[in-house]
Design a protein around this motif. Structure first.
Motif, PDB file in Angstrom:
ATOM      1  N   PHE A 171      36.601  31.312  30.199  1.00  0.00           N
ATOM      2  CA  PHE A 171      36.872  32.437  31.083  1.00  0.00           C
ATOM      3  C   PHE A 171      37.959  32.059  32.094  1.00  0.00           C
ATOM      4  CE2 PHE A 171      32.240  33.856  30.624  1.00  0.00           C
ATOM      5  CZ  PHE A 171      32.551  34.973  29.854  1.00  0.00           C
ATOM      6  N   MET A 207      38.863  33.610  35.839  1.00  0.00           N
ATOM      7  CA  MET A 207      38.351  34.528  36.850  1.00  0.00           C
ATOM      8  C   MET A 207      39.432  34.843  37.879  1.00  0.00           C
ATOM      9  SD  MET A 207      34.995  34.131  39.338  1.00  0.00           S
ATOM     10  CE  MET A 207      35.730  32.841  40.389  1.00  0.00           C
ATOM     11  N   LEU A 246      36.942  38.951  34.832  1.00  0.00           N
ATOM     12  CA  LEU A 246      36.690  37.800  33.961  1.00  0.00           C
ATOM     13  C   LEU A 246      37.409  38.048  32.646  1.00  0.00           C
ATOM     14  CD1 LEU A 246      32.902  36.946  34.352  1.00  0.00           C
ATOM     15  CD2 LEU A 246      34.819  35.474  34.972  1.00  0.00           C
ATOM     16  N   THR A 305      30.053  34.629  44.041  1.00  0.00           N
ATOM     17  CA  THR A 305      30.141  34.593  42.577  1.00  0.00           C
ATOM     18  C   THR A 305      28.855  34.119  41.896  1.00  0.00           C
ATOM     19  OG1 THR A 305      31.203  32.411  42.798  1.00  0.00           O
ATOM     20  CG2 THR A 305      32.644  34.309  42.491  1.00  0.00           C
TER      21      THR A 305
END
Length: 284
Positions: free
Chosen positions: A71, A73, A129, A259
């Motif tokens: 991912f 972010m 994401l 987060t």
């Protein structure tokens, strides 16, 4: 909000921030103690990325496997398609966006590419994401860079933090001053936001920077906004609203979105699953 750079260049010039800082790594504020110095030195640019208009980072969840597709972010307001409306949630949307991967000194070492936006919203939080075409193992084997890990715990007031901007190649060091019940900016409202102490005077282009706990090295939040002009709940001038509805404006103070809640919404294989127990991210 800490605007994407397209909307921030003129403000930087007028405000005297100086575009000479672009591509340079300014020194972080000098810590007061030897212990603090050691903590600051432990945080660098490895694993952060530069977007075309914002900052970001390669991140993994506590349950991510090396073989999982990685991912990246960043903020929801940094999406290539523009800012999502209040209430809008984006899941599994195709994307070929590219990101410049940085090493510890802030030099670009690779271009990473997304296959999709796995999740994005500006409701309750401000996050995007992107799922990449590369696994964590491939990134580490090819470039020697590990992903940053998201903490699965709520951050703590007073914690020393570093806001690491891949776009500006600058690290801001300060502390978590407190938490905001509701942070309102124009049409958007964010819940339980992180308020920085004044030393983290982030600017346009730092949007999406990971907020790293300087002791653990884990990501506890994502940088997203600040009150620039003293305005009340307007664009680029968020206001704090407490549980009783009292509004407070703090000109010059900047904020991030926690987060840890994201980790509750990712199943094995780095699959977004908004139906998991404990997942409180907004649903489409």
């Amino acid at each position: 909000m800490r605007r994407p750079l397209i909307g921030a260049l003129s403000a930087l010039l007028l405000g005297g921030a100086g575009l000479a800082t672009a591509g340079v790594t300014p020194a972080a504020a000098a810590p007061d103690t030897a212990e603090a110095k050691a903590k600051v030195k432990a945080v660098d640019f490895a694993g952060t990325v530069a977007l075309s208009n914002c900052s970001g980072s390669v991140v993994r969840m506590p349950n991510s496997a090396d073989s999982d597709l990685a991912f990246v972010m960043s903020n929801g307001h940094c999406l290539e398609s523009g800012m999502p409306s209040a209430g809008q949630v984006i899941v599994d949307k195709a994307s070929t966006r590219s990101f410049t991967l940085l090493n510890s000194s802030g030099s670009g070492v690779a271009t990473l590419r997304a296959t999709k936006i796995a999740y994005a919203t500006m409701t309750d939080t401000d996050v995007s994401l992107y799922q990449l075409s590369s696994t964590y193992a491939q990134i580490q084997q090819s470039y020697g860079i590990k992903a940053l890990q998201l903490s699965d715990s709520h951050p703590v007031q007073g914690t020393g933090i570093n806001v690491v901007s891949g776009y500006w190649k600058k690290i801001y060091s300060c502390n978590i001053d407190g938490f905001v019940y509701r942070l309102k900016e124009d049409e958007w409202t964010w819940k339980d936001s992180v308020r920085y102490t004044s030393a983290c005077n982030t600017i346009g282009g730092t949007s999406g920077s990971p907020v790293v706990d300087s002791a653990s090295g884990k990501v506890v939040a994502i940088n997203n906004t600040g009150n620039e002009d003293g305005g009340r709940c307007t664009l680029n001038n968020p206001c704090e609203v407490d549980a009783n509805g009292t509004v407070t404006v703090r000109q010059g103070i900047n904020y991030a979105q926690e987060t840890y809640g994201i980790t509750k919404c990712v199943a094995a294989g780095n699959k977004i699953n908004l139906s998991l127990a404990g997942c409180e991210l907004p649903k489409p």
